[in-house]
Write a protein that holds these residues in place. Structure first.
Motif, PDB file in Angstrom:
ATOM      1  N   THR A 136      12.286 -11.310  44.945  1.00  0.00           N
ATOM      2  CA  THR A 136      11.167 -10.601  44.332  1.00  0.00           C
ATOM      3  C   THR A 136      11.719  -9.369  43.629  1.00  0.00           C
ATOM      4  O   THR A 136      12.665  -8.744  44.110  1.00  0.00           O
ATOM      5  N   GLY A 137      11.149  -9.061  42.474  1.00  0.00           N
ATOM      6  CA  GLY A 137      11.684  -7.936  41.722  1.00  0.00           C
ATOM      7  C   GLY A 137      10.858  -7.601  40.504  1.00  0.00           C
ATOM      8  O   GLY A 137       9.785  -8.178  40.273  1.00  0.00           O
ATOM      9  N   ALA A 138      11.360  -6.660  39.738  1.00  0.00           N
ATOM     10  CA  ALA A 138      10.681  -6.197  38.525  1.00  0.00           C
ATOM     11  C   ALA A 138      11.727  -5.814  37.495  1.00  0.00           C
ATOM     12  O   ALA A 138      12.853  -5.419  37.829  1.00  0.00           O
ATOM     13  N   TRP A 139      11.333  -5.937  36.233  1.00  0.00           N
ATOM     14  CA  TRP A 139      12.209  -5.609  35.107  1.00  0.00           C
ATOM     15  C   TRP A 139      11.392  -4.909  34.034  1.00  0.00           C
ATOM     16  O   TRP A 139      10.267  -5.320  33.716  1.00  0.00           O
ATOM     17  N   LEU A 140      11.927  -3.837  33.474  1.00  0.00           N
ATOM     18  CA  LEU A 140      11.295  -3.133  32.362  1.00  0.00           C
ATOM     19  C   LEU A 140      12.346  -2.949  31.289  1.00  0.00           C
ATOM     20  O   LEU A 140      13.379  -2.307  31.529  1.00  0.00           O
ATOM     21  N   GLY A 141      12.121  -3.525  30.114  1.00  0.00           N
ATOM     22  CA  GLY A 141      13.136  -3.472  29.070  1.00  0.00           C
ATOM     23  C   GLY A 141      12.543  -3.301  27.701  1.00  0.00           C
ATOM     24  O   GLY A 141      11.329  -3.427  27.487  1.00  0.00           O
ATOM     25  N   THR A 142      13.402  -3.001  26.745  1.00  0.00           N
ATOM     26  CA  THR A 142      13.012  -2.874  25.348  1.00  0.00           C
ATOM     27  C   THR A 142      13.830  -3.852  24.525  1.00  0.00           C
ATOM     28  O   THR A 142      14.901  -4.290  24.939  1.00  0.00           O
ATOM     29  N   LYS A 143      13.322  -4.188  23.364  1.00  0.00           N
ATOM     30  CA  LYS A 143      14.043  -5.081  22.472  1.00  0.00           C
ATOM     31  C   LYS A 143      15.336  -4.412  22.033  1.00  0.00           C
ATOM     32  O   LYS A 143      15.352  -3.258  21.644  1.00  0.00           O
ATOM     33  N   ALA A 144      16.410  -5.187  22.092  1.00  0.00           N
ATOM     34  CA  ALA A 144      17.724  -4.617  21.780  1.00  0.00           C
ATOM     35  C   ALA A 144      18.261  -5.174  20.477  1.00  0.00           C
ATOM     36  O   ALA A 144      18.014  -6.319  20.127  1.00  0.00           O
ATOM     37  N   ASP A 145      18.974  -4.357  19.743  1.00  0.00           N
ATOM     38  CA  ASP A 145      19.709  -4.795  18.560  1.00  0.00           C
ATOM     39  C   ASP A 145      21.178  -4.926  18.961  1.00  0.00           C
ATOM     40  O   ASP A 145      21.921  -3.951  18.993  1.00  0.00           O
ATOM     41  N   GLY A 146      21.584  -6.156  19.288  1.00  0.00           N
ATOM     42  CA  GLY A 146      22.938  -6.365  19.766  1.00  0.00           C
ATOM     43  C   GLY A 146      23.052  -5.966  21.227  1.00  0.00           C
ATOM     44  O   GLY A 146      22.069  -5.754  21.929  1.00  0.00           O
ATOM     45  N   LEU A 147      24.291  -5.850  21.705  1.00  0.00           N
ATOM     46  CA  LEU A 147      24.524  -5.502  23.097  1.00  0.00           C
ATOM     47  C   LEU A 147      24.431  -3.999  23.290  1.00  0.00           C
ATOM     48  O   LEU A 147      24.881  -3.219  22.469  1.00  0.00           O
TER      49      LEU A 147
ATOM     50  N   THR B 193      19.996 -12.298  55.593  1.00  0.00           N
ATOM     51  CA  THR B 193      20.601 -11.174  54.876  1.00  0.00           C
ATOM     52  C   THR B 193      19.675 -10.677  53.785  1.00  0.00           C
ATOM     53  O   THR B 193      19.131 -11.467  53.010  1.00  0.00           O
ATOM     54  N   ARG B 194      19.485  -9.370  53.715  1.00  0.00           N
ATOM     55  CA  ARG B 194      18.741  -8.749  52.611  1.00  0.00           C
ATOM     56  C   ARG B 194      19.744  -8.122  51.646  1.00  0.00           C
ATOM     57  O   ARG B 194      20.604  -7.341  52.055  1.00  0.00           O
ATOM     58  N   VAL B 195      19.600  -8.474  50.360  1.00  0.00           N
ATOM     59  CA  VAL B 195      20.451  -7.885  49.325  1.00  0.00           C
ATOM     60  C   VAL B 195      19.554  -7.145  48.335  1.00  0.00           C
ATOM     61  O   VAL B 195      18.658  -7.743  47.731  1.00  0.00           O
ATOM     62  N   ILE B 196      19.767  -5.852  48.196  1.00  0.00           N
ATOM     63  CA  ILE B 196      19.041  -5.037  47.220  1.00  0.00           C
ATOM     64  C   ILE B 196      19.934  -4.908  45.985  1.00  0.00           C
ATOM     65  O   ILE B 196      21.046  -4.377  46.072  1.00  0.00           O
ATOM     66  N   THR B 197      19.443  -5.404  44.854  1.00  0.00           N
ATOM     67  CA  THR B 197      20.250  -5.455  43.632  1.00  0.00           C
ATOM     68  C   THR B 197      19.632  -4.586  42.546  1.00  0.00           C
ATOM     69  O   THR B 197      18.414  -4.638  42.322  1.00  0.00           O
ATOM     70  N   VAL B 198      20.466  -3.805  41.887  1.00  0.00           N
ATOM     71  CA  VAL B 198      20.060  -3.046  40.699  1.00  0.00           C
ATOM     72  C   VAL B 198      20.523  -3.821  39.470  1.00  0.00           C
ATOM     73  O   VAL B 198      21.677  -4.250  39.403  1.00  0.00           O
ATOM     74  N   VAL B 199      19.625  -3.997  38.517  1.00  0.00           N
ATOM     75  CA  VAL B 199      19.913  -4.793  37.317  1.00  0.00           C
ATOM     76  C   VAL B 199      19.877  -3.868  36.105  1.00  0.00           C
ATOM     77  O   VAL B 199      18.899  -3.164  35.878  1.00  0.00           O
ATOM     78  N   VAL B 200      20.958  -3.862  35.342  1.00  0.00           N
ATOM     79  CA  VAL B 200      21.054  -3.039  34.124  1.00  0.00           C
ATOM     80  C   VAL B 200      21.206  -3.983  32.939  1.00  0.00           C
ATOM     81  O   VAL B 200      22.183  -4.728  32.843  1.00  0.00           O
ATOM     82  N   GLY B 201      20.230  -3.965  32.041  1.00  0.00           N
ATOM     83  CA  GLY B 201      20.196  -4.920  30.954  1.00  0.00           C
ATOM     84  C   GLY B 201      21.178  -4.626  29.847  1.00  0.00           C
ATOM     85  O   GLY B 201      21.309  -3.494  29.390  1.00  0.00           O
ATOM     86  N   LEU B 202      21.868  -5.673  29.411  1.00  0.00           N
ATOM     87  CA  LEU B 202      22.706  -5.572  28.219  1.00  0.00           C
ATOM     88  C   LEU B 202      21.902  -5.914  26.972  1.00  0.00           C
ATOM     89  O   LEU B 202      22.178  -5.446  25.880  1.00  0.00           O
ATOM     90  N   THR B 203      20.902  -6.768  27.133  1.00  0.00           N
ATOM     91  CA  THR B 203      19.998  -7.062  26.048  1.00  0.00           C
ATOM     92  C   THR B 203      18.710  -7.602  26.645  1.00  0.00           C
ATOM     93  O   THR B 203      18.694  -8.119  27.757  1.00  0.00           O
ATOM     94  N   THR B 204      17.607  -7.460  25.924  1.00  0.00           N
ATOM     95  CA  THR B 204      16.312  -7.940  26.360  1.00  0.00           C
ATOM     96  C   THR B 204      15.811  -8.952  25.352  1.00  0.00           C
ATOM     97  O   THR B 204      15.819  -8.691  24.154  1.00  0.00           O
ATOM     98  N   PHE B 205      15.378 -10.103  25.839  1.00  0.00           N
ATOM     99  CA  PHE B 205      14.779 -11.111  24.970  1.00  0.00           C
ATOM    100  C   PHE B 205      13.294 -10.788  24.862  1.00  0.00           C
ATOM    101  O   PHE B 205      12.560 -10.852  25.831  1.00  0.00           O
TER     102      PHE B 205
END
Length: 345
Positions: free
Chosen positions: A305-316, A331-343
């Protein structure tokens, strides 16, 4: 008809507003500006914004099997005056590139299919169609009609085009808590998620590959299919699918390979040009020893379960942030996600 046309216009990279009597369409793009001199010199003057308007109205274009056929006639208005910050130098004349021709044919085909028009309904009765759209109809009839938009036969359902997709490509780093029966303690890798932005049916795919600490390689591959209520801007989807996941390691004490059957409740919305994606995804596993592995939800083997907030990217480049909780084998794994690009459409 105007509402259908407004929905179809994004297929031509345009937007339209129905004012109750007409469809008003604005077209705008950056074009090249050059200065042309009498001696033949051509000097680049950068980019300027060029705009024009179209007006659409509903007209009758024929009668087939006793039913009146309607179309939306689009009329191009004169281009708006270009706002120039600097005038052309003495002895030079301004020249501006033209706006690209919109793909009205593609938008029209989308509109016909969305309206539920069978190809034979129109193409087998072309003699009853008004002459003013005869050429346009001929062009449509020579195209291959695939599945109706948003249906199970729509090719964009499984392989969405670039303007019918939402999701992200991101790097991820996570730490494990409540270790359970697994030796997994952390991970660092990448994840790509893409979801078709359909009106009814929707599919989601995910590929994940990460280095797992202390020693191993985490992998996951999932594909889900389901139904959505809402539209391309805001929707709620319920999906089910199949996948595989695990951690390959020499010690064989991390996460064994398992076939998974996930169910996904997914919400998406656009907030001020940003994309919000929220998901709740329990899964049931076979072929592994990871049964009843979610500490939070006793009735499933695995939970994401999670959430993502992103903006349209021009390239990487950094284009969004998110977080995800993954529970498996206690096992519980808490993951931080950093976007390289958003579709994002």
């Amino acid at each position: 008809m105007r509402a259908l046309a407004a929905d179809a216009l994004p297929e031509a990279d345009l937007t339209g507003v129905d004012d109750g009597s007409q469809l008003r369409i604005a077209q705008s793009a950056s074009v090249e500006r050059t200065w042309r001199y009498g001696d033949g010199r051509i000097v680049s003057a950068g980019q300027v914004q060029r705009s024009r308007d179209w007006v659409g109205s509903v007209i009758q274009v024929g009668t087939i099997a006793g039913k009146a056929w309607l179309a939306v006639r689009l009329v191009r208005k004169p281009d708006r005056a270009i706002d120039l910050e600097t005038p052309a130098p003495k002895g030079a004349v301004d020249w501006f590139g033209d706006l690209p021709a919109p793909d009205f044919a593609g938008a029209s085909l989308w509109m016909l299919q969305k309206a539920g028009v069978a190809k034979g309904d129109m193409c087998d009765h072309r003699e009853h169609i008004a002459a003013e759209i005869a050429a346009h109809v001929d062009a449509q009839c020579h195209e291959k009609w695939l599945g109706n938009p948003g249906s199970l036969t729509d090719p964009n359902l499984v392989f969405p085009s670039s303007d019918k997709i939402l999701g992200f490509l991101a790097i991820e780093g996570g730490l494990a808590f409540a270790g359970g029966s697994s030796a997994l303690r952390g991970q660092l890798g990448g994840q790509v998620v893409w979801t078709s932005r359909q009106l009814w049916f929707m599919s989601t795919a995910r590929i994940e590959l990460a280095a797992a600490y202390p020693t191993g390689m985490r992998y996951a591959l999932d594909w889900l299919l389901g139904l959505q209520t809402g539209n391309r801007t805001t929707g709620l989807a319920l999906q089910g699918g199949i996948g595989a996941s695990g951690v390959a390691s020499e010690e064989q004490d991390m996460l064994s390979f398992a076939i998974e059957f996930p169910a996904r409740l997914q919400f998406h919305s656009e907030l001020g040009g940003r994309q919000l994606l929220v998901w709740f995804e329990p899964a049931w596993l076979v072929l592994g020893n990871r049964a009843n592995g979610s500490p939070s939800v006793a009735w499933c083997d695995q939970l994401r379960t999670g959430a993502w907030l992103g903006t349209k990217a021009d390239g990487l480049g950094i284009s969004g942030f998110g977080a995800e909780l993954w529970e498996t084998q206690g096992t519980r794994v808490i993951t931080v996600v950093v976007g390289l690009t958003t579709f994002l459409r």
